[in-house]
Scaffold this active site. Sequence first.
Site, mmCIF file in Angstrom:
data_model
loop_
_atom_site.group_PDB
_atom_site.id
_atom_site.type_symbol
_atom_site.label_atom_id
_atom_site.label_comp_id
_atom_site.label_asym_id
_atom_site.label_seq_id
_atom_site.Cartn_x
_atom_site.Cartn_y
_atom_site.Cartn_z
ATOM 1 N N THR A 1 -11.426 -75.218 136.325
ATOM 2 C CA THR A 1 -11.713 -74.510 137.570
ATOM 3 C C THR A 1 -12.918 -75.206 138.145
ATOM 4 O O THR A 1 -13.668 -75.836 137.404
ATOM 5 C CB THR A 1 -12.125 -73.045 137.232
ATOM 6 O OG1 THR A 1 -11.042 -72.392 136.614
ATOM 7 C CG2 THR A 1 -12.598 -72.261 138.435
ATOM 8 N N GLY B 1 -10.543 -67.074 131.468
ATOM 9 C CA GLY B 1 -10.801 -66.103 132.519
ATOM 10 C C GLY B 1 -10.613 -64.665 132.097
ATOM 11 O O GLY B 1 -11.249 -63.760 132.654
ATOM 12 N N ARG C 1 0.510 -65.055 136.231
ATOM 13 C CA ARG C 1 -0.769 -64.793 135.548
ATOM 14 C C ARG C 1 -1.928 -65.097 136.505
ATOM 15 O O ARG C 1 -1.969 -66.145 137.131
ATOM 16 C CB ARG C 1 -0.896 -65.672 134.302
ATOM 17 C CG ARG C 1 -2.221 -65.513 133.544
ATOM 18 C CD ARG C 1 -3.247 -66.540 133.952
ATOM 19 N NE ARG C 1 -4.484 -66.468 133.173
ATOM 20 C CZ ARG C 1 -5.578 -67.167 133.445
ATOM 21 N NH1 ARG C 1 -5.600 -67.992 134.472
ATOM 22 N NH2 ARG C 1 -6.642 -67.063 132.698
ATOM 23 N N VAL C 2 -2.863 -64.181 136.604
ATOM 24 C CA VAL C 2 -4.036 -64.387 137.447
ATOM 25 C C VAL C 2 -5.270 -64.354 136.547
ATOM 26 O O VAL C 2 -5.411 -63.456 135.716
ATOM 27 C CB VAL C 2 -4.133 -63.300 138.535
ATOM 28 C CG1 VAL C 2 -5.420 -63.452 139.335
ATOM 29 C CG2 VAL C 2 -2.928 -63.378 139.467
ATOM 30 N N GLY C 3 -6.154 -65.332 136.727
ATOM 31 C CA GLY C 3 -7.376 -65.387 135.927
ATOM 32 C C GLY C 3 -8.536 -64.723 136.651
ATOM 33 O O GLY C 3 -8.356 -63.892 137.544
ATOM 34 N N ASP C 4 -9.732 -65.124 136.262
ATOM 35 C CA ASP C 4 -10.939 -64.517 136.817
ATOM 36 C C ASP C 4 -11.365 -65.094 138.158
ATOM 37 O O ASP C 4 -12.099 -64.457 138.909
ATOM 38 C CB ASP C 4 -12.101 -64.703 135.828
ATOM 39 C CG ASP C 4 -12.365 -66.182 135.535
ATOM 40 O OD1 ASP C 4 -11.387 -66.951 135.381
ATOM 41 O OD2 ASP C 4 -13.540 -66.575 135.454
ATOM 42 N N GLY D 1 -13.460 -71.418 132.200
ATOM 43 C CA GLY D 1 -13.058 -71.125 130.829
ATOM 44 C C GLY D 1 -12.077 -69.971 130.784
ATOM 45 O O GLY D 1 -11.394 -69.698 131.781
HETATM 46 N N1 ASP Z 1 -11.181 -69.480 134.446
HETATM 47 C C1 ASP Z 1 -9.924 -70.074 134.796
HETATM 48 C C2 ASP Z 1 -8.827 -69.099 134.560
HETATM 49 O O1 ASP Z 1 -8.890 -68.361 133.583
HETATM 50 C C3 ASP Z 1 -9.616 -71.312 134.038
HETATM 51 C C4 ASP Z 1 -10.754 -72.189 133.611
HETATM 52 O O2 ASP Z 1 -11.781 -72.183 134.250
HETATM 53 O O3 ASP Z 1 -10.651 -72.928 132.633
HETATM 54 O O4 ASP Z 1 -7.872 -69.120 135.303
#
Ligand code: ASP
Length: 307
Positions: free
Chosen positions: A167, A221, A195-198, A219
């Site tokens: 990200t 999320g 799927r939705v992350g942070d 990381g």
């Molecule tokens: N934080 C992002 C997510 O979980 C991915 C990442 O930053 O590695 O979608």
Amino acid sequence: MARSVPVIVASGNGASALPSGLRILVRGGSALDAVEACAKIIEADPTDTSVGRGGKPNVLGEVELDASIVDGTTHRTGAVAALRGYLYPISVARAVMERTPHVFIVGEGAARLAREIGAERTQNLTPSTRKLWVERLRSVGETPASIRRRAKLLPVVRKTVREERGTVNFLALDARGDIASAVTTSGWAYKYPGRVGDSPIVGAGNYCDTRYGAAACTGYGELAIRNVTAKTAVDRLATGMPPDMVARAAIADANALEDAAFNIVVLSAKGAHAAATNRKGRRYVWMTGAMREPTIAPRILVGRARR
Ligand code: ASP
């Protein structure tokens, strides 16, 4: 009103965009314009396989993009998730903020809005990320044709997802003292569709408040969502905690939940900054109006306490 020295802080993969963002700030432009401009540069760069065009797809080979933008002065925010087929998700997120009565639009609705505002279309799956996807499918005994025929994806997704995410974060302080933040991503590689992350969840992967500062995550999320990490970080800044302590505390919170890669960047309202991680060798970048090039700095490493 007191003038601030403009600064932009980013995750390590944002370095190439910082000079363009700083040019906007030193000409008196807004933090909001700077973070959007920076995010667009990385979104359009096909060599970054964690963001925008060239980002890794979901398990079905579809690139689903998440992005959010926050104006720390007005607390206006805009976000999109699982957006397919557009080059600049961050600008669609900004349009959600500025042109709709909403703050978060997902999937087909986000694509519909993008079409309606004339956003630039693109094929986000590049030949090289398609190849990586096919290789990952092959490693779990699947092909593009077999995966599309499957009624149940979950058994496959459990094998396709590994510690492979990415990200880009941008936090900016402009000369007026206003703060804005932008986060954009293709999310977790080979994820379950939808799927939705942070990153697009304001308060989890992205938050700022001009009075106190800004924070954004990369990381795993799911941990940032569970801990409401970015808002918690800004709340800690509001108590007067310095950015390095705030960044450490965020990683400790993540470590307390699970052993998964997690990173944060933090910027205070005065322009002080820090970044932390729980994995060795991770860096972040920053640049002020007085610098010709970004500085690449190590993140504070916060290991997981043995239990
Ligand atoms: N934080 C992002 C997510 O979980 C991915 C990442 O930053 O590695 O979608």
